[in-house]
Scaffold this motif. Structure first.
Motif, PDB file in Angstrom:
ATOM      1  N   ILE A   1      -7.784  -1.642  -7.392  1.00  0.00           N
ATOM      2  CA  ILE A   1      -8.088  -1.095  -5.928  1.00  0.00           C
ATOM      3  C   ILE A   1      -8.367  -2.222  -5.116  1.00  0.00           C
ATOM      4  CG2 ILE A   1      -9.439   0.310  -4.582  1.00  0.00           C
ATOM      5  CD1 ILE A   1     -10.523   1.852  -7.195  1.00  0.00           C
ATOM      6  N   ASP A   2      -7.631  -2.133  -3.892  1.00  0.00           N
ATOM      7  CA  ASP A   2      -7.484  -3.256  -2.830  1.00  0.00           C
ATOM      8  C   ASP A   2      -7.847  -2.577  -1.580  1.00  0.00           C
ATOM      9  OD1 ASP A   2      -7.403  -5.282  -1.267  1.00  0.00           O
ATOM     10  OD2 ASP A   2      -5.411  -6.242  -2.100  1.00  0.00           O
ATOM     11  N   LEU A   3      -8.906  -2.729  -0.908  1.00  0.00           N
ATOM     12  CA  LEU A   3      -9.199  -1.908   0.486  1.00  0.00           C
ATOM     13  C   LEU A   3      -9.619  -2.904   1.375  1.00  0.00           C
ATOM     14  CD1 LEU A   3     -11.640   0.843  -0.976  1.00  0.00           C
ATOM     15  CD2 LEU A   3      -9.023   1.149  -0.694  1.00  0.00           C
ATOM     16  N   THR A   4      -9.007  -2.928   2.661  1.00  0.00           N
ATOM     17  CA  THR A   4      -9.365  -3.953   3.605  1.00  0.00           C
ATOM     18  C   THR A   4      -9.177  -3.123   5.056  1.00  0.00           C
ATOM     19  OG1 THR A   4      -7.687  -5.378   2.533  1.00  0.00           O
ATOM     20  CG2 THR A   4      -8.422  -6.046   5.002  1.00  0.00           C
ATOM     21  N   TYR A   5     -10.070  -3.354   5.872  1.00  0.00           N
ATOM     22  CA  TYR A   5     -10.562  -2.658   7.108  1.00  0.00           C
ATOM     23  C   TYR A   5     -10.684  -1.088   6.942  1.00  0.00           C
ATOM     24  CZ  TYR A   5      -9.783  -6.950   9.166  1.00  0.00           C
ATOM     25  OH  TYR A   5      -9.873  -8.427   9.760  1.00  0.00           O
ATOM     26  N   THR A   6     -11.172  -0.700   5.909  1.00  0.00           N
ATOM     27  CA  THR A   6     -11.409   0.894   5.731  1.00  0.00           C
ATOM     28  C   THR A   6     -12.662   1.138   5.760  1.00  0.00           C
ATOM     29  OG1 THR A   6      -9.447   0.396   4.157  1.00  0.00           O
ATOM     30  CG2 THR A   6     -10.801   2.600   3.858  1.00  0.00           C
ATOM     31  N   THR A   7     -13.187   2.597   6.049  1.00  0.00           N
ATOM     32  CA  THR A   7     -14.710   2.816   6.267  1.00  0.00           C
ATOM     33  C   THR A   7     -15.318   2.564   4.850  1.00  0.00           C
ATOM     34  OG1 THR A   7     -14.132   5.133   5.587  1.00  0.00           O
ATOM     35  CG2 THR A   7     -13.973   4.474   7.795  1.00  0.00           C
TER      36      THR A   7
END
Length: 544
Positions: free
Chosen positions: A242-248
């Motif tokens: 899982i790779d999340l960037t600029y996400t709530t």
């Protein structure tokens, strides 16, 4: 030419139009003939005709597949592109069309509407891919907004016969409203990698729809960037990356909780609480992530996010963790990272902490006691915290050894003022003496900047005396030479620079002073002459 013009003037309107049509037909015939002649010329000049079709096909595959190491990263489109290979000769075209591996990756840029040629290329890849699966990326330009213009493309993609051939789907740019939510609501039984990067202003753009990952049973890699959609994941047992960037932060927490078998989790620059069901409550049941090996995230003040680490019970496979701490007060950040270290048992080998400010030595000691098998410690902190880190690493442990006996790399990224820098270096030398006397000397030590001459000479003496095998990690300087004048006057032509003055020795670039330097030419010549360096050049460097 003049006769042609006279004849044209004498013709009637209908005859002139007929002449134009006849000329266009002749031009098309000549163009086709020219194309065929060039193809025949290419075939005559083709030196690969000695290769059997199977060998040439393998060469195409090797050139194409070795242009990218990551199976979900698109190779260079200029390397063994099947559409370009087909333009070389008819033989190359036949071989390229019969090599399914060449059709596995497709990147399409879509502007204000979907051109027929775009659909043709997409369908051509689906037809020629054979038994393999397709990795496809759609890049939508900012002007692409109308949903009805993308309907043919969406229907082709979501067709059951076609969707079963998709292995990786990348969506970037600004697709039409609800376009992404409709795609995720469709069934993609073979999809393993999904990436959504809308590149939108997260504070101003309004999005609608929910990303429902209900029909992706094979999904193993999920990447979201600047995603404001609500996310709902079902059948998430296969998701491992899982790779999340600029996400709530709410989405970050909910996705992590939905994927108990995650192996690699990365969450950077979260923002805001995001949408949450007002009737929902934060659970208190213990949780574990038995397969999580790489945890890279940011401490954040949010009830749901904090509850994950408060409830954390076991991280038996955790090998590396990287935390950014500068968005939280000291106690809250310590609470979150301490929960991770307590649950990671004995397999954690690398700990990276960035933005560590105003931590006490007791905070650091209590934290590191939970990571007994740690091999690499990398911290970015303020100068006082750096002193405490060095102090704690030199403390004797209650079992007779030292803290973190397996530690081999100590990297403390700090930029202290000049009044603290010398003291920090000698504190580091003292810590190395203590650990060296107990047989737990690290192999790499770094403080984020170049050591002073005196401190480095002291360290070298200890290295030679004790037979230590230790490497001092220093930033690479930018070196350049500038001419100096022949004047010996101390009052004229002063060297005044915002760089660090240094001189060269065979092994090292030793700094003489930090900050702006103001030195007369005679004094400068004296310094240089002591090191057998010509006074016609001054070696200087700038440290980032």
């Amino acid at each position: 030419m003049s006769e042609t013009l006279v004849d044209a003037d004498s013709l009637g309107l209908a005859s002139l139009r007929e002449r134009i049509r006849t000329t266009e037909d002749e031009f098309s015939t000549i163009t086709r003939l020219r194309y065929r002649l060039f193809r025949q010329l290419n075939e005559k000049q083709d030196q690969t005709h000695v290769f059997p079709a199977e060998i040439l096909s393998s060469i195409f595959e090797y050139a194409y597949l070795t242009s990218s190491d990551d199976p979900y990263t698109f190779p260079d489109p200029c390397v063994a592109n099947p559409l370009q290979l087909g333009c070389v000769s008819s033989r190359w075209r036949r071989i390229a069309w019969c090599t399914p591996r060449l059709w596995r990756n497709l990147r399409l840029k879509i502007h204000n509407e979907v051109e027929p040629s775009t659909l043709h290329v997409f369908r051509l890849h689906l037809e020629n891919i054979g038994r393999f699966t397709l990795n496809i990326a759609f890049v939508f330009e900012p002007c692409f907004l109308a949903d009805f213009r993308s309907a043919p493309l969406r229907r082709t993609l979501c067709n059951r016969a076609n969707s079963s051939k998709i292995e990786a789907l990348h969506l970037a740019g600004k697709p039409a409203a609800n376009w992404v939510s409709r795609i995720t609501a469709s069934a993609f039984p073979q999809l393993k990698c999904f990436t959504f990067c809308p590149y939108a202003d997260v504070k101003s753009d309004h999005v609608s729809g929910c990303l429902l990952f209900n029909n992706f049973p094979a999904l193993s890699k999920l990447q979201l960037k600047e995603c404001q959609h609500e996310v709902d994941i079902v059948n998430s047992l296969n998701i491992t990356e899982i790779d999340l960037t600029y996400t709530t932060i709410t989405t970050c927490a909910e996705i992590l909780l939905s994927c108990p078998n995650v192996v690699k989790y990365r969450s950077l620059n979260p923002y805001g609480a995001g949408w949450r069901d007002p009737q929902s409550t934060v659970s208190s049941e213990p949780i574990s992530f038995p397969r999580l090996r790489d945890l890279h995230c940011e401490a954040y003040k949010d009830d749901l996010w904090a509850s994950i680490w408060d409830r954390l019970q076991l991280l038996p496979s955790l090998h590396e963790t990287n935390w950014i701490m500068d968005n939280l007060p000291r106690q809250e950040g310590l609470r979150q990272i301490s929960s991770v270290l307590r649950a990671s048992t004995a397999n954690l080998k690398r700990l990276t902490l960035k933005g560590v400010y105003k931590w006490t030595r007791w905070d650091i000691k209590e934290l590191l006691e939970h990571a007994k098998q740690l091999e690499v410690l990398d911290m970015e902190c303020d100068d006082l915290t750096a002193f405490d880190v060095i102090f704690v690493l030199g403390l004797p442990h209650k079992d007779g050894g030292v803290l973190l006996p397996a530690l081999r790399d100590i990297l403390v990224q700090v930029d202290p003022g000049d009044e603290y820098w010398e003291d920090l270096q000698y504190a580091c030398i003292k810590m190395l003496q203590i650990r060296g006397s107990m047989g737990n000397l690290p192999s790499v030590i770094g403080l984020g900047r170049v050591w002073s001459l005196e401190a480095r000479e002291k360290l070298d003496e200890l290295v030679h005396a004790g037979g230590w095998d230790i490497k001092v990690q220093e930033p690479d300087p930018i070196v350049k030479t500038c001419s100096s004048s022949d004047s010996d006057s101390e009052d004229e032509d002063l060297v005044s620079r915002s760089l660090t003055l240094a001189f060269w020795e065979p092994a090292f670039l030793w700094p003489i002073g930090d900050g702006p330097v103001s030195m007369s030419k005679s004094k400068l010549k004296g310094v240089l002459s002591t090191r057998a360096i010509s006074s016609s050049s001054v070696i200087i460097y700038k440290r980032f």
